[in-house]
Design a protein around this motif. Structure first.
Motif, short mmCIF file in Angstrom:
data_model
loop_
_atom_site.label_atom_id
_atom_site.label_comp_id
_atom_site.label_asym_id
_atom_site.label_seq_id
_atom_site.Cartn_x
_atom_site.Cartn_y
_atom_site.Cartn_z
N THR A 3 0.82 -1.21 0.00
CA THR A 3 0.00 0.00 0.00
C THR A 3 0.86 1.26 0.00
OG1 THR A 3 -0.12 -0.17 2.42
CG2 THR A 3 -1.95 -1.10 1.15
N THR A 4 2.11 1.15 0.39
CA THR A 4 3.04 2.28 0.34
C THR A 4 3.78 2.32 -0.98
OG1 THR A 4 3.35 2.17 2.75
CG2 THR A 4 5.03 3.35 1.48
N LEU A 5 4.09 1.15 -1.51
CA LEU A 5 4.88 1.09 -2.74
C LEU A 5 4.07 1.51 -3.97
CD1 LEU A 5 7.60 0.37 -3.97
CD2 LEU A 5 6.84 -2.00 -4.12
N ILE A 6 2.79 1.18 -3.99
CA ILE A 6 1.97 1.48 -5.18
C ILE A 6 1.87 2.99 -5.44
CG2 ILE A 6 -0.35 1.37 -6.14
CD1 ILE A 6 -0.62 -1.41 -4.97
N PRO A 7 1.48 3.83 -4.47
CA PRO A 7 1.42 5.27 -4.77
C PRO A 7 2.79 5.88 -5.06
CG PRO A 7 1.02 4.88 -2.44
CD PRO A 7 1.00 3.55 -3.11
N ALA A 8 3.84 5.38 -4.40
CA ALA A 8 5.18 5.89 -4.70
C ALA A 8 5.58 5.55 -6.13
CB ALA A 8 6.18 5.29 -3.71
N TYR A 9 5.27 4.34 -6.56
CA TYR A 9 5.56 3.95 -7.94
C TYR A 9 4.73 4.76 -8.93
CZ TYR A 9 5.37 1.05 -12.16
OH TYR A 9 5.40 0.60 -13.45
N ALA A 10 3.50 5.05 -8.58
CA ALA A 10 2.60 5.79 -9.49
C ALA A 10 3.12 7.20 -9.75
CB ALA A 10 1.19 5.84 -8.91
N ILE A 11 3.52 7.93 -8.70
CA ILE A 11 3.99 9.29 -8.92
C ILE A 11 5.37 9.30 -9.58
CG2 ILE A 11 2.61 10.20 -7.03
CD1 ILE A 11 5.09 10.30 -5.31
N SER A 12 6.15 8.26 -9.36
CA SER A 12 7.43 8.14 -10.08
C SER A 12 7.19 7.94 -11.57
CB SER A 12 8.25 6.99 -9.51
OG SER A 12 8.63 7.23 -8.17
N GLU A 13 6.21 7.11 -11.91
CA GLU A 13 5.88 6.88 -13.31
C GLU A 13 5.34 8.16 -13.96
OE1 GLU A 13 5.95 3.58 -15.34
OE2 GLU A 13 7.60 4.04 -14.00
N LEU A 14 4.56 8.92 -13.24
CA LEU A 14 4.03 10.17 -13.79
C LEU A 14 5.16 11.15 -14.10
CD1 LEU A 14 0.88 10.71 -11.55
CD2 LEU A 14 0.91 10.11 -13.97
N LYS A 15 6.12 11.26 -13.18
CA LYS A 15 7.24 12.17 -13.41
C LYS A 15 8.07 11.72 -14.61
CE LYS A 15 11.23 14.33 -11.20
NZ LYS A 15 12.02 14.46 -9.96
N THR A 16 8.37 10.43 -14.69
CA THR A 16 9.15 9.92 -15.81
C THR A 16 8.42 10.13 -17.13
OG1 THR A 16 10.11 8.24 -14.37
CG2 THR A 16 10.30 7.89 -16.74
N ALA A 17 7.11 9.89 -17.14
CA ALA A 17 6.33 10.06 -18.36
C ALA A 17 6.33 11.52 -18.81
CB ALA A 17 4.91 9.56 -18.14
N PHE A 18 6.21 12.45 -17.88
CA PHE A 18 6.21 13.86 -18.24
C PHE A 18 7.58 14.32 -18.72
CE2 PHE A 18 2.06 13.97 -16.56
CZ PHE A 18 1.47 15.17 -16.91
N GLN A 19 8.64 13.75 -18.17
CA GLN A 19 9.98 14.07 -18.65
C GLN A 19 10.15 13.61 -20.10
OE1 GLN A 19 12.51 12.18 -15.77
NE2 GLN A 19 12.55 13.96 -14.43
N MET A 20 9.70 12.41 -20.40
CA MET A 20 9.79 11.93 -21.77
C MET A 20 8.89 12.73 -22.69
SD MET A 20 9.85 7.80 -21.07
CE MET A 20 10.17 7.41 -22.80
N GLY A 21 7.71 13.12 -22.21
CA GLY A 21 6.81 13.94 -23.02
C GLY A 21 7.39 15.30 -23.34
N PHE A 22 8.14 15.87 -22.39
CA PHE A 22 8.78 17.18 -22.63
C PHE A 22 9.81 17.08 -23.74
CE2 PHE A 22 12.37 20.03 -21.75
CZ PHE A 22 11.74 21.26 -21.89
N MET A 23 10.59 16.00 -23.73
CA MET A 23 11.59 15.81 -24.79
C MET A 23 10.94 15.59 -26.15
SD MET A 23 14.32 16.23 -23.14
CE MET A 23 15.46 15.81 -24.45
N ILE A 24 9.75 15.00 -26.16
CA ILE A 24 9.03 14.81 -27.42
C ILE A 24 8.50 16.14 -27.96
CG2 ILE A 24 6.99 13.73 -28.44
CD1 ILE A 24 7.43 11.39 -26.51
N PHE A 25 8.11 17.03 -27.06
CA PHE A 25 7.51 18.29 -27.47
C PHE A 25 8.52 19.23 -28.14
CE2 PHE A 25 3.37 18.08 -25.36
CZ PHE A 25 2.64 18.94 -26.15
N ILE A 26 9.79 19.15 -27.78
CA ILE A 26 10.78 20.16 -28.20
C ILE A 26 10.89 20.27 -29.73
CG2 ILE A 26 13.23 20.75 -28.18
CD1 ILE A 26 13.35 19.82 -25.31
N PRO A 27 11.13 19.19 -30.47
CA PRO A 27 11.28 19.37 -31.93
C PRO A 27 10.01 19.90 -32.61
CG PRO A 27 11.17 17.04 -31.35
CD PRO A 27 11.32 17.78 -30.09
N PHE A 28 8.85 19.47 -32.14
CA PHE A 28 7.61 19.96 -32.75
C PHE A 28 7.37 21.43 -32.40
CE2 PHE A 28 6.86 15.35 -32.20
CZ PHE A 28 6.72 15.02 -33.53
#
Length: 251
Positions: A174-199
């Protein structure tokens, strides 16, 4: 007279239709369905089991989204669609389906391990249900722990005033799941930012060119969209995006 017949004919048809089921009622056999056994205790146990099964099925989408790689994949694919400016292409169903199958591909080793150490022994009767759940949680904990930032995990451990665990097996799920979820959100937004730059660069170049030519009434998106699609095709964008997602989950 014609008006009276127009009223009588529908009335006769209605009476005939309502009398047909009763005319064949005696020919239909009696059918009874019994749910559960005659024993009161076994019936109660079966009811609890059914309720637990329905509960698990109802939270299955949340388990798929928050405990697997699905969150990162679907967010990154959504950023690709948004950055290109194609609001309806590809359709959301296609992106979700692709994210789901990529999730199955990435999670296959973990699911195979769960099948070997938990599911098959439980089906064969070698372990109990509680032991099966404990064994199934270990591979999932191992996967989530690898992709969880220490800062995010300490946030929930400090909130619950828990001691720092020695291994990931000691971390409550119950502690690991929310920690993993917000880590995944941060990683996904970092990758999304790199995708946005060339466009974004293409949009700025097109907008500046149109301003210099005095075409201020022409929407820049109409000119930049073909160039963004062309760039995405030339660099083989889908291959790069999927490759980056797979490498981000590599052990």
């Amino acid at each position: 007279m014609k008006k009276k017949w127009m009223l009588i004919v529908p009335l006769l048809l209605f009476l005939l239709l309502t009398m047909v089921p009763y005319a064949h009622a005696e020919a239909l056999p009696d059918i009874s369905i019994n749910v559960g056994g005659s024993d009161g205790e076994s019936s109660g146990t079966g009811t609890v089991t059914i309720l637990l099964l329905i509960t698990v099925l109802s939270i299955a989408p949340a388990i798929l989204v928050l405990m697997t790689s699905f969150t990162r994949i679907v967010i990154v694919l959504g950023f690709v669609k948004t950055s290109m400016g194609t609001s309806t292409v590809p359709p959301s169903q296609v992106l979700v389906g692709l994210a789901m199958f990529l999730t199955f591909f990435i999670m296959a080793p973990t699911f195979n391990q769960i099948n070997e150490v938990a599911l098959q022994p439980y089906i064969q009767g070698d372990i109990t249900q509680e032991q099966a759940l404990e064994e199934a949680a270990k591979p999932m904990k191992e996967f989530m722990f690898k992709h969880t930032r220490e800062k995010d995990l300490l946030l929930f451990l400090e909130y619950t005033q828990s001691e720092k665990p020695a291994t990931y097996d000691d971390i409550p799920i119950t502690t690991l799941i929310p920690a993993y979820a917000i880590s995944e959100l941060k990683t996904a937004f970092q990758m999304g930012f790199m995708i946005f730059i060339p466009f974004l660069v293409i949009d700025m170049i097109v907008a500046s060119t149109l301003m210099a030519m005095g075409m201020m009434m022409l929407p820049p998106i109409m000119i930049s969209l073909p160039f963004k699609i062309l760039l995405f095709i030339l660099v083989d964008g889908w291959y790069l995006i999927v490759r980056s997602l797979l490498l981000s989950f590599s052990p």
